[in-house]
Design an enzyme around this catalytic site. Structure first.
Site, PDB file in Angstrom:
ATOM      1  N   ASN A 192       0.858  -1.187   0.000  1.00  0.00           N
ATOM      2  CA  ASN A 192       0.000   0.000   0.000  1.00  0.00           C
ATOM      3  C   ASN A 192       0.892   1.233   0.000  1.00  0.00           C
ATOM      4  O   ASN A 192       1.313   1.731   1.046  1.00  0.00           O
ATOM      5  CB  ASN A 192      -0.930  -0.028   1.207  1.00  0.00           C
ATOM      6  CG  ASN A 192      -1.974  -1.115   1.092  1.00  0.00           C
ATOM      7  OD1 ASN A 192      -2.934  -0.981   0.340  1.00  0.00           O
ATOM      8  ND2 ASN A 192      -1.782  -2.208   1.817  1.00  0.00           N
ATOM      9  N   GLU A 193       1.174   1.702  -1.183  1.00  0.00           N
ATOM     10  CA  GLU A 193       2.114   2.789  -1.391  1.00  0.00           C
ATOM     11  C   GLU A 193       1.493   4.137  -1.030  1.00  0.00           C
ATOM     12  O   GLU A 193       0.283   4.231  -0.782  1.00  0.00           O
ATOM     13  CB  GLU A 193       2.580   2.790  -2.849  1.00  0.00           C
ATOM     14  CG  GLU A 193       3.254   1.498  -3.297  1.00  0.00           C
ATOM     15  CD  GLU A 193       4.676   1.351  -2.778  1.00  0.00           C
ATOM     16  OE1 GLU A 193       5.007   1.943  -1.734  1.00  0.00           O
ATOM     17  OE2 GLU A 193       5.463   0.641  -3.416  1.00  0.00           O
ATOM     18  N   PRO A 194       2.292   5.213  -1.008  1.00  0.00           N
ATOM     19  CA  PRO A 194       1.736   6.544  -0.756  1.00  0.00           C
ATOM     20  C   PRO A 194       0.546   6.833  -1.664  1.00  0.00           C
ATOM     21  O   PRO A 194       0.603   6.590  -2.870  1.00  0.00           O
ATOM     22  CB  PRO A 194       2.919   7.472  -1.071  1.00  0.00           C
ATOM     23  CG  PRO A 194       4.128   6.642  -0.747  1.00  0.00           C
ATOM     24  CD  PRO A 194       3.767   5.245  -1.164  1.00  0.00           C
ATOM     25  N   SER A 196      -2.481   5.409  -0.962  1.00  0.00           N
ATOM     26  CA  SER A 196      -3.468   4.353  -0.733  1.00  0.00           C
ATOM     27  C   SER A 196      -4.543   4.848   0.231  1.00  0.00           C
ATOM     28  O   SER A 196      -4.244   5.509   1.229  1.00  0.00           O
ATOM     29  CB  SER A 196      -2.795   3.106  -0.162  1.00  0.00           C
ATOM     30  OG  SER A 196      -1.873   2.565  -1.085  1.00  0.00           O
TER      31      SER A 196
END
Length: 654
Positions: A192-194, A196
């Protein structure tokens, strides 16, 4: 149930068990905990437990085992959410030990893994499917039908349906009882990257550039890292009844503070865990370093002042006030929660003088360094010696100390294939020119090597011949490096510890064979002093593992011996960070000429120059990091009002 104090009731209604609390950071007697989160005296929004590194895996694995046994006694399965990466491996090894030695059963465990690269075949050396079977499932009695890992080999058109089915399977199993997480440098959990969202569920995502750069070493180049992955979403993770998130190493300290103390922000997915009623953050001392209660405890609660804490506080105050230590005044202390320190010593001048003299006493030029001793420099890789302690190494040689540099691993996985081709071409030309009778013997080797490299896939394990060539390249560079320092081939020992000889980035755990090799060298040389890498920011943990081997060997060799007979241990740090002057025991000044000589020694490691395979997040070459770090340490002392030097190395004596 969480293990941290201040933890609210779990989402399933059970009551969390609290640790004893104190008025500030303190050791919890009789337990592995160093600090327990204390409600009202920290800025932490997630209960955080700081635990000794070697205990962290046992602590978390013990919690998982306890839940497994509870569910087994109730006659129902436990559902675990599992993570990959270097941090959880210790937990999995401890679970395997509990299974083998204490009969912990996995027969009724259902698992759901967080994520998988896309596209990715299950049998790929890089797949998380393979990771989990190699590091846990194949060693325990789990039913393969109970193992769930996102399928990275699906056709793109089938991914969305598979993600929905993954969510349905979690729900059908009754939801996740315990979710294990790591944290990435961007603060991602799972993938869950920046950006998300809190309501996100299992889906296909694009990977952030920092995440891909972090993974580059595993794939032998960022270009080989997949650009997408399938991951559980934030909402999927937050639905777990209990969550444990783990972080180890100095390189995680900044993001740990951001996740634990910062505002909830979509740019840092881990901050959403602040909204979960039963999450505990487990960190080692290195990863906790930036937490307010660790870095500046006087800002959150009353503290008991000792000399070490006073040095930290005054140094921090001087930097914050942009003043030399001896110029700090009463109002500087009062405005920054440090009035109690002045009250203890009677006046600002007394505190200033105390700290100034303590820092000044740490500075040791050549005349104040040991002479005539037997010393071993343990270098995890074949360049850490000159990168980290090239200055003091030269001074020790000039002072007539008997120096041995023990290179603990071959470092062969950090050699590019093009270097192998270059050296093979050199040997072939030697043979073709008739300059050596062994020319005929080179040709079969060259054919084997060139044939393999021509068909090698990214990240594929090298054949033994290529591994040996890469090892020899590193060894020859190491000898060339210490020759700059006034040593010779006779001063080098290549231990080639077995734990490193996997041919892969991930290594085996330290075992008896590794410890025995180090112990044999200690018995043979009987050193008065040993230098050990204390840098825990090594991207793949080799420094940490080498230190473990040395620590265990020292205990074995000197068990029961008088303290005076044990060698003194000096910790240096590697290519990623330097000891802060407040932690350092010894500060060694370097002249401009000495720093230049150190850089020349680093240049001898040609296979690591220009673009090293494992640079971490710092894109500078190692010599550039060294130059700026050593100059930076000297600048800090100068700004504090101490003597001005060109450059400086730092060491901790333990």
């Amino acid at each position: 149930m969480s293990l941290a104090s201040g933890t609210p009731a779990a989402s399933d209604g059970s009551q969390a068990r609290a640790l004893p609390t104190s008025g500030g950071p303190a050791r919890v007697s009789g337990s592995p905990f160093l600090h327990a989160g204390v409600t009202g005296t920290t800025r932490e929004r997630i209960p955080t437990v700081i635990v000794e590194t070697q205990e962290l895996a046992r602590l978390v694995a013990g919690r998982i085992a306890s839940l497994m046994r509870e569910r087994e006694a109730e006659g129902r399965p436990i559902v675990l959410g599992l993570a990959t990466g270097s941090t959880p491996i210790g937990v999995y090894r401890e679970l395997i030990r509990l299974h083998r030695e204490e009969g912990l059963s996995f027969a009724h465990m259902i698992s759901f893994n967080l994520d998988e690269y896309y596209p990715m075949r299950a049998d790929s050396i890089h797949s998380y499917h393979r990771f989990m079977w190699e590091n846990l499932f194949s060693h325990v009695n789990i039913d393969p039908a109970n193992v769930h890992i996102p399928d990275g080999a699906l056709p793109r058109g089938e991914v969305d349906a598979a993600c929905a089915a993954y969510e349905a399977a979690i729900a059908a199993a009754g939801g996740i009882d315990f979710q294990l997480l790591g944290i990435g440098k961007t603060g991602h959990i799972g993938f869950n990257e920046p950006g998300s969202g809190e309501t996100s569920r299992t889906r296909l995502v694009h990977l952030d550039s920092i995440t891909r750069r972090d993974a580059a070493a595993d794939f032998f180049g960022e270009d080989n890292v997949p650009r997408e992955a399938i991951t559980m979403g934030i909402a999927t993770i937050l639905a777990a009844r209990e969550i444990a998130i783990l972080a180890t190493g100095e390189h995680k300290a900044r993001v740990v503070k951001r996740a634990v103390e910062g505002e909830i922000d979509r740019a840092v997915a881990a901050t959403f865990l602040q909204r979960h009623g039963n999450t505990t953050f487990y960190v080692d001392e290195a990863a906790s370093a930036d937490l307010t209660r660790v870095a500046t405890p006087w800002l959150v609660d009353e503290v008991v002042w000792d000399e070490a804490l006073a040095v930290r506080a005054v140094t921090w105050l001087a930097a914050r006030s942009r003043k030399a230590i001896l110029k700090l005044a009463q109002h500087d202390y009062t405005e920054n929660n440090l009035a109690s320190l002045v009250a203890l010593h009677g006046s600002p001048g007394a505190v200033n003088g105390l700290v100034f003299n303590i820092l000044g006493a740490k500075i040791r030029g050549k005349s104040k360094l040991p002479r005539g001793l037997k010393a071993i420099c343990f270098s995890p890789h074949p360049d850490d010696d000159v990168i980290s302690m090239g200055g003091i190494l030269r001074k020790f040689v000039e002072n007539g100390n008997d120096m041995t540099v023990a290179y603990m691993t071959s470092g062969n996985i950090a050699v590019f294939d093009h270097d192998v081709r270059r050296y093979m071409d050199f040997l072939e030309r030697i043979g073709d020119e008739g300059l050596h009778a062994a020319g005929e013997g080179v040709r079969p080797l060259a054919e084997t090597v060139h044939g393999f490299l021509s068909r090698k896939q990214p990240g594929e394990m090298d054949i033994p011949e290529v591994q040996d060539i890469k090892r020899i390249i590193r060894e020859s560079e190491a000898v060339s490096g210490i020759e700059v320092m006034g040593l010779s081939k006779a001063n080098a020992r290549f231990l080639n510890l077995p734990f490193y000889q996997t041919g892969k980035v991930r290594k085996d755990p330290i075992g008896p064979a590794d410890v025995a090799i180090v112990a044999d060298l200690l018995r043979e040389l009987q050193p008065d002093l040993v230098f050990v890498a204390g840098d825990l920011s090594d991207p793949h943990g080799t420094h940490r593992m080498c230190k473990e081997a040395i620590d265990r060997a020292l205990e074995e060799v000197y068990e029961g011996s008088a303290a005076a007979s044990r060698p003194e241990v000096w910790l240096y740090r590697g290519a990623w960070q330097e000891w802060p002057i407040t932690e350092a025991t010894v500060l060694v000044p370097l002249s401009q000429e000495e720093l230049t000589l150190k850089i020349q020694a680093i240049f001898k490691h040609q296979s690591q120059k220009d673009s090293a395979p494992f640079p971490g997040q710092d894109e500078r070459e190692f010599w550039q990091r060294v130059e700026q770090r050593n100059k930076g340490t000297a600048t800090i002392l100068d700004e504090l009002g101490l003597a001005e030097y060109f450059a400086m190395e730092a060491y901790v004596i333990v």
